[in-house]
Write a protein that holds these residues in place. Structure first.
Motif, PDB file in Angstrom:
ATOM      1  N   SER A 121       7.705 -11.254  -0.294  1.00 41.29           N
ATOM      2  CA  SER A 121       6.572 -10.342  -0.362  1.00 41.29           C
ATOM      3  C   SER A 121       7.045  -9.165  -1.188  1.00 41.29           C
ATOM      4  O   SER A 121       8.184  -9.142  -1.640  1.00 41.29           O
ATOM      5  N   LEU A 122       6.191  -8.179  -1.382  1.00 41.59           N
ATOM      6  CA  LEU A 122       6.614  -7.018  -2.157  1.00 41.59           C
ATOM      7  C   LEU A 122       7.488  -6.099  -1.320  1.00 41.59           C
ATOM      8  O   LEU A 122       8.274  -5.323  -1.840  1.00 41.59           O
ATOM      9  N   SER A 123       7.336  -6.146  -0.011  1.00 44.19           N
ATOM     10  CA  SER A 123       8.058  -5.206   0.839  1.00 44.19           C
ATOM     11  C   SER A 123       8.117  -5.758   2.256  1.00 44.19           C
ATOM     12  O   SER A 123       7.261  -5.475   3.090  1.00 44.19           O
ATOM     13  N   THR A 124       9.133  -6.583   2.497  1.00 41.41           N
ATOM     14  CA  THR A 124       9.213  -7.373   3.725  1.00 41.41           C
ATOM     15  C   THR A 124       8.989  -6.579   5.007  1.00 41.41           C
ATOM     16  O   THR A 124       8.295  -7.020   5.913  1.00 41.41           O
ATOM     17  N   SER A 125       9.562  -5.383   5.054  1.00 41.35           N
ATOM     18  CA  SER A 125       9.486  -4.625   6.310  1.00 41.35           C
ATOM     19  C   SER A 125       8.067  -4.176   6.651  1.00 41.35           C
ATOM     20  O   SER A 125       7.822  -3.705   7.750  1.00 41.35           O
ATOM     21  N   ASP A 126       7.137  -4.310   5.723  1.00 41.38           N
ATOM     22  CA  ASP A 126       5.774  -3.904   6.022  1.00 41.38           C
ATOM     23  C   ASP A 126       4.976  -4.961   6.768  1.00 41.38           C
ATOM     24  O   ASP A 126       3.841  -4.722   7.180  1.00 41.38           O
ATOM     25  N   TYR A 127       5.531  -6.147   6.912  1.00 42.55           N
ATOM     26  CA  TYR A 127       4.808  -7.181   7.643  1.00 42.55           C
ATOM     27  C   TYR A 127       4.612  -6.696   9.070  1.00 42.55           C
ATOM     28  O   TYR A 127       5.567  -6.282   9.753  1.00 42.55           O
TER      29      TYR A 127
ATOM     30  N   THR B  46       0.816  -1.222   0.000  1.00 38.02           N
ATOM     31  CA  THR B  46       0.000   0.000   0.000  1.00 38.02           C
ATOM     32  C   THR B  46       0.844   1.265   0.000  1.00 38.02           C
ATOM     33  O   THR B  46       0.338   2.340   0.252  1.00 38.02           O
ATOM     34  N   HIS B  47       2.136   1.148  -0.293  1.00 37.12           N
ATOM     35  CA  HIS B  47       2.950   2.351  -0.324  1.00 37.12           C
ATOM     36  C   HIS B  47       2.546   3.275  -1.459  1.00 37.12           C
ATOM     37  O   HIS B  47       2.694   4.478  -1.381  1.00 37.12           O
ATOM     38  N   GLY B  48       2.052   2.679  -2.539  1.00 39.16           N
ATOM     39  CA  GLY B  48       1.520   3.499  -3.621  1.00 39.16           C
ATOM     40  C   GLY B  48       2.562   4.243  -4.422  1.00 39.16           C
ATOM     41  O   GLY B  48       2.337   5.373  -4.851  1.00 39.16           O
ATOM     42  N   CYS B  49       3.736   3.623  -4.654  1.00 40.58           N
ATOM     43  CA  CYS B  49       4.717   4.224  -5.551  1.00 40.58           C
ATOM     44  C   CYS B  49       4.061   4.324  -6.930  1.00 40.58           C
ATOM     45  O   CYS B  49       3.472   3.363  -7.412  1.00 40.58           O
TER      46      CYS B  49
ATOM     47  N   GLY C  59       2.488  -2.824  -6.969  1.00 40.71           N
ATOM     48  CA  GLY C  59       1.882  -2.146  -5.827  1.00 40.71           C
ATOM     49  C   GLY C  59       0.405  -1.862  -6.035  1.00 40.71           C
ATOM     50  O   GLY C  59      -0.323  -1.625  -5.071  1.00 40.71           O
ATOM     51  N   MET C  60      -0.027  -1.862  -7.281  1.00 43.50           N
ATOM     52  CA  MET C  60      -1.437  -1.603  -7.560  1.00 43.50           C
ATOM     53  C   MET C  60      -2.215  -2.901  -7.785  1.00 43.50           C
ATOM     54  O   MET C  60      -3.268  -3.108  -7.185  1.00 43.50           O
TER      55      MET C  60
ATOM     56  N   PRO D 221       6.368   2.874 -18.485  1.00 43.10           N
ATOM     57  CA  PRO D 221       5.009   3.130 -17.983  1.00 43.10           C
ATOM     58  C   PRO D 221       4.191   1.842 -18.018  1.00 43.10           C
ATOM     59  O   PRO D 221       4.200   1.122 -19.010  1.00 43.10           O
ATOM     60  N   LYS D 222       3.522   1.553 -16.912  1.00 41.84           N
ATOM     61  CA  LYS D 222       2.809   0.281 -16.800  1.00 41.84           C
ATOM     62  C   LYS D 222       1.313   0.499 -16.624  1.00 41.84           C
ATOM     63  O   LYS D 222       0.905   1.457 -15.952  1.00 41.84           O
ATOM     64  N   PRO D 223       0.519  -0.419 -17.164  1.00 45.35           N
ATOM     65  CA  PRO D 223      -0.935  -0.355 -16.969  1.00 45.35           C
ATOM     66  C   PRO D 223      -1.296  -0.373 -15.483  1.00 45.35           C
ATOM     67  O   PRO D 223      -0.579  -0.965 -14.681  1.00 45.35           O
ATOM     68  N   PHE D 224      -2.394   0.247 -15.150  1.00 44.99           N
ATOM     69  CA  PHE D 224      -2.930   0.292 -13.785  1.00 44.99           C
ATOM     70  C   PHE D 224      -2.011   1.010 -12.801  1.00 44.99           C
ATOM     71  O   PHE D 224      -1.994   0.701 -11.620  1.00 44.99           O
ATOM     72  N   THR D 225      -1.209   1.951 -13.330  1.00 47.87           N
ATOM     73  CA  THR D 225      -0.438   2.804 -12.433  1.00 47.87           C
ATOM     74  C   THR D 225      -0.815   4.252 -12.770  1.00 47.87           C
ATOM     75  O   THR D 225      -1.308   4.519 -13.875  1.00 47.87           O
TER      76      THR D 225
END
Lengths: 618, 237
Positions: free
Chosen positions: A313-319, A270-273, A279-280, A456-460
């Motif tokens: 995970s996408l971002s280990t420290s967020d656990y 959910t950091h939303g970069c 992330g999306m 550039p990626k879809p859904f961002t």
């Protein structure tokens, strides 16, 4: 002669024959007489790459739990093996039972990166399966695909019979149930495609006509029949503690890319970069509990014998309970010298204590991803990290005895300028200064700076933006090469031409299928591998297909344009993406919704009742 | 504290030498991959492996000389150190349960450091080769010719360069064990380890250079490994 015998004969002549053995510890071998549905799980790259991918492992062990289903693996053979296969007319076969892929009911590809698309075509060709969906008959398996790139399925729309959008664990069993019923009816292939188009999360491209405008943009998608969904909604697993997770992973003989036990601790971020697709599309955040993870970890080590367990995970420290989790795991595994690796640690949440705990058993490198060189640009991309954060973490790490740091950046981000490039270099030099201050000199210090190019990626929020030109990519890399000249710094950069192609295919439409077909005919495959990538062939392929790559890369889309992936509902509200884009342009950050307010990204609406970890309602 | 110290004093390392088979299923597994496979199998079997000291502790395993990839063996050796007392039968039984199919521990015993595995200098192979039925006499001639030669220079490709070596002193014996229906069982006794390595494949290609009609290799199996000092042969287990 049977395939199996021929393969035995070939193996002494190819490099790394263990890739093709299929009899690794924990691999599953079933008696074919009791099998009703056979599915080949394909990863369109080499064994050592594909075997490092978690998704395919989950599906493999999940499907094989059922007595009447047999899931086998298949990877892209290396060129030496392919050459002999073609020479001796051996069709592409599954690893476990060495059965030609044409004998399977399903052939499922995972789409992890765009540059593997030519390998998919090559594998279909090797398997003697017609490239285009409409040319296949009852003699052929259903070709299906899933994974992150399936969120823009359009470049492969005419080749893949249907796509699985989102998390496949549940839907794959529904597909097989539906298939069993269909098989009994004896109806045409088409009937099954119609049937599955009704399963939530399934996108059957040939059920839709795409109308294009004169300027080449899409006018609309028209479902060919009533009952076909207007938008295909992604599938989401609700409860990560309840969902199936394998513990008896196949243990490869050869050294693969990620040669360790993988323990998935949570999904989503959910950091939303604003550049980040993962992330999306993987929202909402869903964690496995510490207890469940502890049980899984013990079972995985017992059944695989690995000496390292990686928390993925996408971002280990967020656990949420990472400290506790690591404490429990290190206590459990210390005596047996089983290491714990923590990839994807974020520097803003980086904890010295955690790194130290892990280090007690085994020392691993430290990676930081500031992504951009200045605070201004980090605010634009919503990477909530400051220079002070980074330097503080680095100095703590150096004090604990680390001496190797990797820094990841992106070049070509929207609004990037000279100052931002200089910022990358000065961050790297700051890191060196910190080391000098602590150790008195720079002996032993290794700073690796890697830059990839923004795609550039879809859904961002940046899905409407364009990529910088090829010349500009090279120019910026050149500037960095100059600025990063230092004996403690190693600078790595991503091949500009690959980024160019990634940008075409990540936001491409159906017309790109033709380009893929021609590129493959010209010999393009393993494009991600330096020794095979041939940009000239790709340019020829675009030309012959009458498709302009520039149309996809250098055109800023208007916010009301119908995008190729608008047929997919990833659970992310377009209005949210537009709001984020506007904030990006003003350099306003959006804080993490797990600690701050809900920003109405839309994910709450994707499942009835809604569930996500945002702290506050709006 | 004292108890801790006492315990660390009492740690006894137990070394066990095992003789194992490397079968058809795993003949393409390289030496390095096999080492990893044993480490993982020992861990799965929950056997109390001892680790090396230092920054990056490794399980204490020592293998006999690498087998060429593609060759099976009925006689490979590994020394494993344990950090507590173990029962031999239990070790064999548990390890065999957790080794991948194709590996099989046949025999094991405690061992000391008197005869380290790197002292092994000779291996006996059986090569099953396909051959024209009228060539028995030819091949016998070629073999005795090879055995009589004082010098056999071949080119060996190491990682960085090619070099010439004389393999004549590294060949102990070659003979035909059986000849039936165009299949010949060739027995080769060749040097391994520190004195120099000759593989059965190298010798068969020398045979082919001297034969009118080429033979082709069907199977090669390493039968035995031992220390050879003149005529005296010592087995490691």
């Amino acid at each position: 002669m049977k395939i199996s015998q021929i393969v035995d004969e070939i193996l002494p002549r190819v490099s790394k024959p263990t890739r093709y053995l299929g009899n690794e510890y924990n691999s599953i071998h079933k008696d074919l007489t009791n099998i009703k549905t056979r599915i080949a799980l394909a990863f369109p790259d080499l064994y050592e790459v594909g075997m490092s991918h978690l998704g395919i492992k989950i599906l493999y062990h999940l499907l094989n739990k059922y007595d009447d289903i047999y899931a086998e693996r298949v990877f892209a053979p290396w060129v030496d093996f392919e050459e002999i296969m073609r020479e001796r007319q051996i069709p592409l076969f599954s690893l476990e039972s060495r059965t030609p892929l044409t004998s399977f009911d399903f052939l499922g590809f995972t789409l992890q990166y765009e540059m593997s698309y030519t390998n998919i075509i090559n594998m279909l060709d090797l398997a003697d399966i017609p490239l285009y969906s409409k040319e296949r008959t009852s003699e052929h398996p259903f070709v299906i695909a899933g994974g992150p790139c399936a969120f823009n399925p359009e470049p492969l729309a005419e080749m893949v019979d249907f796509f699985v959008i989102g998390e496949a664990e549940e839907v794959i069993l529904e597909i097989i149930e539906s298939y069993k019923k269909f098989k009994k009816t004896g109806k045409e292939r088409q009937a099954f495609l119609e049937e599955v188009s009704g399963i939530p999360g399934i996108y059957v491209p040939q059920m839709y006509d795409v109308v294009f405008n004169d300027d080449g943009t899409i006018n609309r998608y028209i479902p060919q029949k009533p009952g076909i969904p207007q938008k295909v909604k992604k599938r989401v697993i609700r409860d990560m503690d309840q969902v199936y997770y394998p513990t008896d992973f196949v243990v490869p003989y050869m050294n693969i890319v990620h040669d360790r036990a993988m323990l998935e601790i949570f999904r989503g971020c959910t950091h939303g970069c604003r550049f980040c697709q993962a992330g999306m599309i993987y929202r909402p955040v869903r964690e496995k509990s510490v207890n469940r993870l502890y049980e899984l970890a013990k079972e995985i080590i017992a059944s695989t014998g690995y000496d390292e367990i990686s928390l993925t995970s996408l971002s280990t420290s967020d656990y949420s309970d990472l400290k506790n989790l690591i404490k429990i795991l290190t206590e459990e595994f210390e005596t047996n010298k089983i290491g714990i690796s923590l990839p994807s640690l974020r520097i803003d949440a980086f904890s010295l204590e955690l790194a130290n705990k892990v280090q007690e058993i085994r020392k691993t490198g430290l990676t930081f991803a500031p992504e951009a060189g200045t605070q201004r640009l980090r605010d634009v991309i919503n990477k909530g990290v400051t220079r002070e954060d980074l330097l503080l973490s680095v100095s703590k790490a150096f004090r604990c005895g680390w001496n190797s740091v990797k820094l990841y950046f992106m070049i070509g981000l929207p609004s990037e300028n000279q100052e931002d490039l200089e910022g990358i270099a000065s961050l790297a030099h700051d890191v060196i200064d910190v080391y000098k201050k602590i150790n008195g000199n720079t002996r032993g210090l290794k700073v690796t700076v890697s830059t990839s190019t923004f795609v550039p990626k879809p859904f961002t929020p940046f899905q409407w933006e364009c990529q910088i030109s090829l010349d500009e990519i090279k120019n910026r890399q050149k500037i960095l090469k100059k600025l990063l000249k230092n004996r403690n710094i190693t600078y790595n950069w991503h091949e500009a031409k690959l980024s160019f192609l990634e940008a075409v295919f990540s936001r491409g439409d159906r017309r790109l299928g033709k380009v893929l077909e021609i590129a493959h005919k010209k010999g393009c495959k393993f494009d991600g591998w330096n020794e095979f990538f041939c940009f000239e062939k790709w340019l020829e392929a675009f030309k012959e297909a009458g498709v302009s790559p520039e149309f996809y890369i250098y055109r800023r889309r208007s916010l009301n344009e119908v995008l190729p992936w608008d047929i997919i509902d990833a659970g992310i509200d377009k209005q949210f993406l537009i709001r984020e884009l506007k904030k990006a342009k003003k350099g306003i950050v959006t804080p993490d919704c797990r600690v701050n307010n809900c920003h109405a990204c839309g994910i709450k609406k994707i499942v009835d009742g809604g569930f996500c970890e945002s702290k506050n309602e709006i | 504290m004292l108890a801790e110290l006492k315990r660390s004093w009492m740690v006894v390392f137990v070394k066990v030498r095992m003789k194992f088979e490397k079968g058809d299923e795993v003949k393409y597994i390289s030496h390095l991959d096999m080492m990893r496979t044993f480490e993982r199998s020992l861990r799965r079997a929950k056997l109390p492996i001892a680790f090396t000291k230092g920054f990056n502790p490794r399980p204490k395993l020592t293998f006999s000389q690498a087998l060429p990839v593609g060759v099976t063996s009925s006689s490979e050796f590994v020394d494993v150190e344990f950090n507590e007392k173990v029962e031999i039968d239990d070790v064999i039984c548990r390890l065999n349960k957790y080794l991948p199919r194709g590996f099989l521990v046949k025999y094991a015993d405690f061992c000391n450091n008197d005869f380290p595995l790197h002292m092994l200098n000779c291996a006996k192979y059986i090569a099953k080769i396909a051959i024209n039925k009228n060539s028995q006499i030819d091949i016998e001639k070629v073999i005795s010719n090879i055995l009589a030669r004082k010098q056999i220079i071949i080119e060996k490709q190491s990682k960085s360069r090619k070099r010439l070596i004389d393999i004549a002193p590294l060949i102990y014996d070659i003979y035909i064990k059986e000849f039936k229906d165009e299949i010949c069982l060739l027995c080769l006794e060749l040097s391994i380890g520190q004195d120099g390595n000759v593989t059965p494949e190298m010798l068969i290609s020398i045979l082919n250079e001297n034969l009118e009609r080429n033979v082709s290799i069907l199977l090669i199996n390493r039968e035995e490994m031992y220390l050879r000092e003149g005529e005296k042969i010592t087995y490691p287990l």
